[in-house]
Design a protein around this motif. Structure first.
Motif, PDB file in Angstrom:
ATOM      1  N   GLY A 304       0.835  -1.209   0.000  1.00  0.00           N
ATOM      2  CA  GLY A 304       0.000   0.000   0.000  1.00  0.00           C
ATOM      3  C   GLY A 304       0.865   1.252   0.000  1.00  0.00           C
ATOM      4  O   GLY A 304       0.602   2.205  -0.739  1.00  0.00           O
ATOM      5  N   SER A 305       1.921   1.265   0.799  1.00  0.00           N
ATOM      6  CA  SER A 305       2.781   2.450   0.869  1.00  0.00           C
ATOM      7  C   SER A 305       3.528   2.662  -0.441  1.00  0.00           C
ATOM      8  O   SER A 305       3.712   3.791  -0.879  1.00  0.00           O
ATOM      9  N   ARG A 306       3.960   1.550  -1.067  1.00  0.00           N
ATOM     10  CA  ARG A 306       4.681   1.695  -2.347  1.00  0.00           C
ATOM     11  C   ARG A 306       3.792   2.373  -3.395  1.00  0.00           C
ATOM     12  O   ARG A 306       4.206   3.303  -4.081  1.00  0.00           O
ATOM     13  N   VAL A 307       2.562   1.874  -3.511  1.00  0.00           N
ATOM     14  CA  VAL A 307       1.667   2.449  -4.518  1.00  0.00           C
ATOM     15  C   VAL A 307       1.363   3.901  -4.160  1.00  0.00           C
ATOM     16  O   VAL A 307       1.352   4.794  -5.013  1.00  0.00           O
ATOM     17  N   LEU A 308       1.178   4.138  -2.873  1.00  0.00           N
ATOM     18  CA  LEU A 308       0.872   5.506  -2.444  1.00  0.00           C
ATOM     19  C   LEU A 308       2.006   6.461  -2.831  1.00  0.00           C
ATOM     20  O   LEU A 308       1.761   7.578  -3.279  1.00  0.00           O
ATOM     21  N   ALA A 309       3.241   5.993  -2.672  1.00  0.00           N
ATOM     22  CA  ALA A 309       4.381   6.848  -3.034  1.00  0.00           C
ATOM     23  C   ALA A 309       4.282   7.249  -4.508  1.00  0.00           C
ATOM     24  O   ALA A 309       4.526   8.404  -4.863  1.00  0.00           O
ATOM     25  N   TYR A 310       3.878   6.313  -5.358  1.00  0.00           N
ATOM     26  CA  TYR A 310       3.692   6.656  -6.766  1.00  0.00           C
ATOM     27  C   TYR A 310       2.595   7.695  -6.937  1.00  0.00           C
ATOM     28  O   TYR A 310       2.731   8.675  -7.659  1.00  0.00           O
TER      29      TYR A 310
END
Ligand code: PEP
Ligand code: MG
Length: 756
Positions: A304-310
């Motif tokens: 979730g955090s990885r996608v959010l960073a994008y």
């Protein structure tokens, strides 16, 4: 039991609103304790306890059963603030029967109060048909449950009104007064990137465009993961490869993407929609019985955090600041302040921290009204909302009513009048009626506060916090970069003296590129302890300061957090070494006066030994207060124990001044206390000749000192020194100000009374 407790609290924490919080509590507590009834009663504004949720009693009774404090068994638990455990509830004299509940069949009753910050929020009750007293273990479980849930309930109550999209209704949140003044403006939320819990609620302008953006971001993350997995293939074991596959599977998961798309179509931004869906899935995994599946919660969160960073990649550049920006966030930093154009920054609200956190100190020197430690502030819901910041009382209003606005507009006008009326004394000396002269210096750190200081007539800089320019970078500044920054500061004030403190990091001041992680940071690697362990950093800094002073000769060097003589001696030795090196290198520098801060209790008892070795002393009352009272200056939970005018603090301050005078060593004070007009009088009475403060308070302090005589100050000091507690000291000072007609400068509570 511990495991059930942990799971219930975790589930409750993830619930989106108060109703769900309460429903989860009653359901889980009932099943864990294996009772027939569990109910929660919450106190309303009329101090009446209302049945809000139940499992076991009739649902029609919710909202209808109401008991005043002391009334019925529930009211009795609330008024006595302790558990009530009965095997035969209906034979208790306080028993009150409500036919709509159907509770007549339940004989045994255990009620415990729900207490948050000393206030009874409600009562948690379990009941059973079988006539028996709940045993000690059950009672202890319910008490523990209630203590853990109190904070969550308080938070859910406070945020309850704001959860729905577009909904606007006035709400007030209390925190700690951070920097005085009132600000009216609109909120800009600062959230750490890739933090799922801190994504502001935002509405999209075009759902189709937002959906396309979302699916592009997902595709980019998928590519990333596939590439990473290929690169690492040879090094991965089977389990790790499965994890990558699981990630990819989650990205393809039609249900996750579908839920996000639904929220985007309902109007939310892709970032917010994604964070909410992921948090819901994390909550589902955390509740699972199977420990392996429960562990998957952290994988979902990570992905979730990885996608959010994008999804957040473009946010930083897009950020615009309205004319009257109220900066709102969980834990704001100096660089967050630096990003807002100074003329647009109207107010600051931080969920964490307290009045002596460094962000509050910076805000005070810039004169920006600030509220710290607003622990219940639902900051992610406030983007773009109208806000009022009351930095006198530590109150924040979102979507204020006209009545609240009018009230604060009036205070703003009065404040402007006060500032204008103080202009006339800018050029006049700071002295008492009978000509006792006091030097008024300033504390600086930013370029902006240096300019304000000169305008207000500062006579010198008593504390230049060098760590601030360090905090605004992404690596240690080089010696030359430091020289330039310091030279600008010295040039701005020359010929006035500028006291530069060597790097004081640790505690609540961390450098993004030099993280210090400790369990007890205020008692850990801080100030001089860090720089003595890194002489290369210390020497570069001192060399930069000395080089910068060439030709101005207005530099003073000051050492923070010194707690023993050897630290002082090593630091002095290094300063001399840097000085000798520069002379050898051909620089025409003068040896500056070197001083030490008295800011830990040990130093209070070593004033004589320190004074023999340095040219001046300066009291850091912010830290001295926290260490003397054992109250973390950064923790809002104990903020009301942080008493700068505690008799123990006053005695320490008086003793420092006396010991320094006996050694003929000049002593100043550069903690925030010096900028408090009432405290300033006491400090002058104790013998402090130089008060160094934030620029905003300079003229207020001057106006008070010019209005009194040294003799009056002595009388007041003698009287205050006999008082037993901080409240009495404050009351005595308030009284003295009123009688002298000076209360306007202080804006005491009654004048800016909170309105509800
Ligand atoms: C103090 O501790 O009083 C002080 C002036 O230093 P700082 O607030 O930067 O810790
Ligand atoms: Mg300090």
């Amino acid at each position: 039991m511990l495991e059930s407790l942990r799971r219930i609290v975790q589930e409750v924490n993830a619930a989106p609103n108060l109703r769900d919080v309460l429903n989860i509590i009653v359901a889980r507590v009932r099943s864990t304790m294996d009772t027939e009834v569990c109910s929660v009663y919450l106190r309303n504004e009329q101090d009446v306890y209302v049945l809000m949720a139940t499992e076991g009693l009739k649902q029609e009774a919710i909202g209808k059963v109401k008991l005043a404090r002391g009334e019925g068994l529930v009211g009795l638990v609330a008024s006595r603030e302790e558990p009530l455990n009965l095997d035969e509830a209906d034979s208790h004299p306080k028993y009150q029967y409500f036919p709509e509940t159907g509770e007549e069949v339940y004989s045994s009753f255990l009620g415990v109060p729900i207490i948050h910050h000393r206030k009874v929020l409600g009562v948690l009750v379990v009941q059973q048909k079988h006539k028996r007293r709940f045993d000690e273990g059950e009672e202890a479980f319910l008490v523990t449950m209630s203590a853990q849930l109190a904070g969550v309930i308080a938070h859910a109550e406070a945020t309850g009104g704001l959860a729905a999209i577009g909904q606007k209704a006035e709400a007030r949140f209390m925190g700690v007064a951070g920097a005085p003044g009132v600000a009216i403006g609109s909120a800009v939320v600062v959230s750490p990137l890739a933090d799922l819990n801190a994504v502001p609620v935002q509405i999209n302008s075009d759902p189709e465009e937002e959906l396309a953006y979302f699916s592009d971001s997902l595709a980019a993350v998928r590519q990333d993961i596939e590439q990473l997995s290929r690169q690492l293939e040879a090094h991965l074991n089977k389990e790790e490869r499965i994890l990558f596959d699981a990630y990819l599977g989650m990205l393809d998961d039609a249900s996750i993407a579908g839920e996000v798309a639904e929220k985007i179509r309902a109007g939310y931004s892709a970032q917010y929609a994604w964070s909410q869906v992921i948090l819901e899935h994390v909550a589902v995994f955390s509740r699972m019985e199977d420990p392996y599946l429960r562990e998957r919660a952290s994988d979902v969160r990570d992905l979730g955090s990885r996608v959010l960073a994008y999804l957040q990649q473009n946010l930083a550049e897009e950020k615009t600041y309205p004319e009257r920006t109220i900066l709102v966030g969980e834990e704001l930093t100096a660089s967050n302040l630096g990003e807002v154009p100074v003329d647009r920054l109207a107010g600051i609200v931080s969920q964490r921290g307290s009045s002596n956190s460094h962000i509050a100190i910076l805000a005070r020197s810039l004169g920006i009204p600030t509220v710290m430690g607003a622990v219940d502030l639902p900051f992610t819901h406030l983007e773009g909302h109208d806000m009022v910041v009351d930095g006198y009382r530590g109150a924040v209003y979102s979507d204020p009513s006209q009545r609240v606005r009018d009230h604060y507009e009036a205070i703003l006008t009065e404040d402007k009048q006060l500032v204008a009326s103080l202009e006339s004394i800018k050029e006049l000396p700071c002295e008492t009626i009978d000509h006792r002269r006091v030097a008024l210096w300033v504390n600086t750190g930013l370029v902006a506060d240096a300019m304000i200081s000169i305008e207000r007539g500062a006579e010198g800089v008593g504390l230049y916090r060098t760590e601030i320019p360090f905090m605004l970078r992404d690596r240690f500044p080089s010696e030359e970069e430091q020289r330039q920054v310091y030279r600008e500061q010295l040039a701005t004030f020359a010929p006035r003296p500028v006291t530069m403190r060597t790097l004081d990091i640790g505690g609540d001041k961390s450098l993004p590129y030099f993280p210090i992680s400790e369990d007890n940071p205020f008692l850990g690697w801080r100030g001089i302890r860090v720089t003595l362990d890194h002489p290369e950093i210390f020497l570069a800094q001192v060399r930069a300061m000395l080089k910068a002073s060439e030709g101005f000769d207005n530099l003073r060097i000051m050492l923070p957090m010194v707690s023993n003589v050897p630290e002082l001696e090593v630091a002095l030795m290094l300063i001399y070494r840097a000085y000798d090196e520069l002379l050898e290198e051909g620089y025409k520098v003068k040896m500056p006066p070197v001083g030490v801060m008295i800011e830990v209790p040990a130093a209070v008892y070593q004033v004589r030994e320190f004074a023999e070795r340095v040219d001046f002393l300066s009291v850091g009352s912010n830290d001295l207060t926290q260490y003397l009272l054992a109250v973390d200056r950064n923790n809002p939970r104990v903020a009301d124990l942080y008493h700068s005018l505690h008799p123990a603090v006053l005695k320490a301050l008086a003793s420092i001044a006396k010991d320094a005078k006996e050694q003929d060593t000049p002593v100043s004070i550069c903690g925030e206390l010096a900028g408090d007009p009432a405290a300033a009088m006491l400090l002058v009475g104790m013998g402090y000749d130089t008060l160094s403060m934030n620029a905003t308070n300079l003229l207020k302090v001057k106006s008070v000192i010019r209005a009194v005589s040294a003799q009056q100050i002595q009388h007041l000091l003698q009287e205050v020194m006999t008082l037993a507690d901080a409240d009495s000291v404050n009351r005595r000072l308030e009284d003295a100000f009123r009688r002298a007609g000076l209360s306007r400068v202080m804006r005491f509570d009654s004048e800016s009374a909170l309105i509800h």
